[in-house]
Structures are given as structure tokens and as C-alpha cells.
Design a protein around this motif. Structure first.
Motif, PDB file in Angstrom:
ATOM      1  N   PRO A 181     -22.121 -55.742 -32.280  1.00  0.00           N
ATOM      2  CA  PRO A 181     -21.005 -55.550 -31.349  1.00  0.00           C
ATOM      3  C   PRO A 181     -19.679 -55.446 -32.110  1.00  0.00           C
ATOM      4  O   PRO A 181     -19.485 -56.104 -33.138  1.00  0.00           O
ATOM      5  CB  PRO A 181     -21.036 -56.807 -30.481  1.00  0.00           C
ATOM      6  CG  PRO A 181     -22.411 -57.362 -30.635  1.00  0.00           C
ATOM      7  CD  PRO A 181     -22.846 -56.997 -32.023  1.00  0.00           C
ATOM      8  N   LEU A 182     -18.789 -54.624 -31.619  1.00  0.00           N
ATOM      9  CA  LEU A 182     -17.474 -54.461 -32.231  1.00  0.00           C
ATOM     10  C   LEU A 182     -16.606 -55.658 -31.851  1.00  0.00           C
ATOM     11  O   LEU A 182     -16.211 -55.810 -30.701  1.00  0.00           O
ATOM     12  CB  LEU A 182     -16.830 -53.156 -31.754  1.00  0.00           C
ATOM     13  CG  LEU A 182     -15.457 -52.815 -32.322  1.00  0.00           C
ATOM     14  CD1 LEU A 182     -15.513 -52.667 -33.833  1.00  0.00           C
ATOM     15  CD2 LEU A 182     -14.917 -51.529 -31.694  1.00  0.00           C
ATOM     16  N   ARG A 220     -19.782 -44.560 -34.675  1.00  0.00           N
ATOM     17  CA  ARG A 220     -20.652 -44.618 -35.850  1.00  0.00           C
ATOM     18  C   ARG A 220     -20.404 -43.416 -36.762  1.00  0.00           C
ATOM     19  O   ARG A 220     -20.398 -43.542 -37.982  1.00  0.00           O
ATOM     20  CB  ARG A 220     -22.120 -44.661 -35.444  1.00  0.00           C
ATOM     21  CG  ARG A 220     -23.045 -44.811 -36.653  1.00  0.00           C
ATOM     22  CD  ARG A 220     -24.495 -44.544 -36.297  1.00  0.00           C
ATOM     23  NE  ARG A 220     -24.959 -45.488 -35.288  1.00  0.00           N
ATOM     24  CZ  ARG A 220     -26.104 -45.348 -34.626  1.00  0.00           C
ATOM     25  NH1 ARG A 220     -26.868 -44.290 -34.853  1.00  0.00           N
ATOM     26  NH2 ARG A 220     -26.477 -46.247 -33.717  1.00  0.00           N
ATOM     27  N   THR A 262     -21.652 -49.489 -34.914  1.00  0.00           N
ATOM     28  CA  THR A 262     -21.831 -49.295 -33.470  1.00  0.00           C
ATOM     29  C   THR A 262     -22.623 -47.998 -33.234  1.00  0.00           C
ATOM     30  O   THR A 262     -23.593 -47.737 -33.948  1.00  0.00           O
ATOM     31  CB  THR A 262     -20.457 -49.254 -32.772  1.00  0.00           C
ATOM     32  OG1 THR A 262     -19.684 -48.133 -33.243  1.00  0.00           O
ATOM     33  CG2 THR A 262     -19.680 -50.535 -33.027  1.00  0.00           C
TER      34      THR A 262
END
Length: 370
Positions: free
Chosen positions: A27-28, A51, A46
Motif C-alpha cells: 500500500p502507498l 507502477r 503499487t
């Protein structure tokens, strides 16, 4: 002995992703991202375009750190009107980019910017007919006042008037002269000025398709009227200069924004080099790009990529295949979003901004030159 995976009742063999060495995603977490580089690295873990941006930064970093790699940047679209000009200056001044291939319009708008003139936000309350009569040229959501381009013509006329008619013109020579003019007269930064100061040639293969090309044509009329020797323009001087430059490299990288003529003209060098050898003109090995990073928002079938992904270009002999060490990344995004993120992240990684700050602290004034 490793345990054999067993088939399930439906015939599937369920693998362990860790044993298969698959890369996990995360998760960011913005609370952990204190710099652009940290953000872009996290985006790489991600999915979707995030990405792609993270992967592109990794390939571009490898390209930038490779001391034997000659990096060509290709530009299309209205990116100087879009205020990306100083990003390009940083790429030049950091030493990452060694040559530029561009549309002519992008350089003309960059000249406007470097001489202190401005572009403006488009006001949708004015329709395009009104804009024409008011002297406002619309570039999507921005405006280039016609008075700016009149000023560009004055600059170009000054340069062409001083041009020796015995010196055959081409785009890299013209842009070098513009950069020299800006070096002497313009206090601010600009792509043409930075390129001149750092000996980065700028090639515009479709030179006549631009404001600067129009100015060249108008100057020819003025010379005819005044019965002065006409200037000659030979686009193959650009081709030969670029080819000679690239033939002298050990490895090559290409950083492409958009598609169009600049992308294809730069990439076809590999085809030219292969034909030089195969048709008996020179004894040289294959010369193909080892690295490639491209930012373009369109899929292949709309033509924005000029019909060629990196994998397709391998078949033409333009790129080293991935299995032979080629490294490539493609980002399907608006350059005004992806470009600053990728460039800032990579320039942070190689320490460019820290070095720039150290130089500026010396005596309290910027003295950095190369």
C-alpha cells in the motif's frame, strides 16, 4: 528433495508466490514519503500507471548512472508551452542528457520563454475566432500571443542576417546559434541556452514545420528582395552529425516524451548503422539502444507512439533485446504529470540538487558551469 506440488481436484497446481520469486506489492503510505524519490519508489510497488512511473524511474536511473551511456532525449508536443522547460534544463545541466531531438514548435516556444516573454492560461469564455482576431494562438488550455512570435522572428532575423551564406545551415547549427545568442543576452534559464552552455546539440528533423522554419523562409524572401546571397539548408547535415555522434558511443539510451518524428528519427539510427554494415559501406558492429524510457499517453493503435513499442522496435534492429541486456520502460501518461516525478526522483538519486545547492552557497551566488 523439494516437495512436488499436487494437483487439486480441478487440475490446478497452486504455486507459492514467494518460491516463484514474485515481487510483492505494498500500500502507498504517504506518511513515509518525505521526498519525491521516496514517493516514486513507493509508487513502483503499487499498480497501474503508478507502477509504470516507478519502473521508469528505475530504468532511467540506470541509464543516468551508466558512464558509458550516451543519452538522447526526444521531445514532441507543446511541452515548453506546458512549462516543462526547466525540467529539460535540469536534465541538460546535470549531464544526464547528451543530445536532444525535438519538434520545431517546442524550441520556438522555448525561445519565447527564455527571452522573458510569457504564455497564458486559456480563458474558455473566448472562442477560437475571437482568439484569432485578438492575436492569441491557443495550445489546448494555454495561449501563445502572436506578439511573442513576432519577437521570435526579430531574434531569428538577427541570427540569420549575421549568417555567412557560405556556411550551409541545418537545425543543430541554427539552434546552437540561438543558444549562443541567449547566453549573451538572456539572464534566465532556457532549454536552448542550457544546451549551448553544456555542448548538447539540438536536432529538429522537421525544421520547416515550425515557427523557426517559417522565419527561415521569410528571411529568404528578404534576402531575395535585397539581392543578398541566399542561405542554404541541408537536413542531411543533421542526419550525418547525429549518426557520427552515435557511432562514437559505447552504449546508447533514449528518453522519449511523446512520439512523432523526433522519436522515429532518433531510433532509425540503428537501422542506418545495420545497413552501413550489411550493404558494405562500413565495417561496424550492430549499434542499438541499450536503454529506453518513454512517456506517451496513447496506445499504439491511435498512432501517438508512431506505431512502435520498444518490443516492436527490437525487430527493426533499433534496440537490444531484453534477454541480451536491454532495459526499457513505457509510461502511458500525460508528460506534465509523469515527467516531473520521474526526473525529480532520478536527479535526487544521483545527488544533482545537493550539488547544485552546494555550488549556490559558494560566495552566495550561483557559479555552476561546465
Amino acid at each position: 528433495m523439494p516437495k512436488q506440488r499436487e494437483k487439486t481436484v480441478t487440475g490446478r497446481v497452486l504455486h507459492d508466490p514467494v518460491k516463484d520469486k514474485l515481487r510483492p506489492m505494498f500500500p502507498l503510505d504517504l506518511s513515509k514519503c518525505r521526498t519525491v524519490d521516496e514517493l516514486v519508489r513507493a509508487m513502483g510497488d503499487t499498480a497501474f500507471t503508478g507502477r509504470q512511473i516507478g519502473d521508469a524511474a528505475d530504468v532511467f536511473e540506470q541509464m543516468a548512472r551508466d558512464k558509458d551511456c550516451f543519452v538522447v532525449m526526444t521531445l514532441s508536443g507543446a511541452l515548453t508551452v506546458g512549462k516543462m522547460g526547466l525540467v529539460f534544463c535540469d536534465l541538460i545541466e546535470s549531464g544526464v542528457v547528451k543530445a536532444i531531438v525535438s519538434t520545431g514548435a517546442l524550441m520556438a516556444h522555448g525561445l519565447v520563454e527564455a527571452t522573458g516573454y510569457s504564455h497564458f492560461r486559456y480563458n474558455p469564455n473566448m472562442d477560437d475566432k475571437e482568439l484569432f482576431h485578438a492575436g492569441y494562438n491557443r495550445v489546448y488550455d494555454s495561449l501563445e500571443p502572436e506578439t511573442n512570435l513576432d519577437h521570435v522572428e526579430e531574434v531569428m532575423d538577427h541570427i540569420f542576417t549575421a549568417w555567412n551564406a557560405e556556411d550551409i545551415a541545418c537545425s543543430w547549427k541554427i539552434h546552437q546559434r540561438i543558444g549562443e545568442y541567449l547566453h549573451k543576452t538572456a539572464p534566465g534559464r532556457g532549454i536552448l541556452k542550457s544546451a549551448y552552455e553544456h555542448k548538447v546539440p539540438i536536432f529538429v528533423p522537421a525544421f520547416s514545420d515550425s515557427e523557426l522554419g517559417i522565419d527561415f523562409a521569410l528571411h529568404k524572401i528578404a534576402r531575395q528582395r535585397d539581392k543578398r546571397p541566399l542561405l542554404r539548408f541541408d537536413p542531411f547535415l543533421d542526419f550525418e552529425k547525429f549518426a557520427d555522434t552515435m557511432l562514437a558511443t559505447r552504449r546508447m539510451g533514449i528518453f522519449t516524451i511523446g512520439g512523432g518524428v523526433p522519436r522515429n528519427w532518433s531510433q532509425q539510427f540503428g537501422v542506418y548503422a545495420e545497413l552501413l554494415a550489411r550493404r558494405g559501406y562500413k565495417k561496424i558492429p550492430l549499434k542499438r539502444y541499450n536503454y529506453g524510457v518513454r512517456i506517451c499517453p496513447e496506445p499504439v493503435h491511435w498512432g501517438g507512439l508512431s506505431g512502435s513499442t520498444y518490443t516492436e522496435a527490437v525487430s527493426w534492429g533499433k534496440f537490444v533485446p531484453p534477454e541480451e541486456g536491454g532495459r526499457f520502460a513505457e509510461v502511458f501518461d500525460d508528460a506534465t504529470v509523469a515527467l516531473p516525478l520521474i526526473v525529480r526522483a532520478v536527479l535526487e538519486r544521483i545527488g544533482y540538487f545537493k550539488k547544485k545547492k552546494r555550488v549556490k552557497r559558494s560566495n552566495g551566488v550561483p557559479i555552476r558551469k561546465s
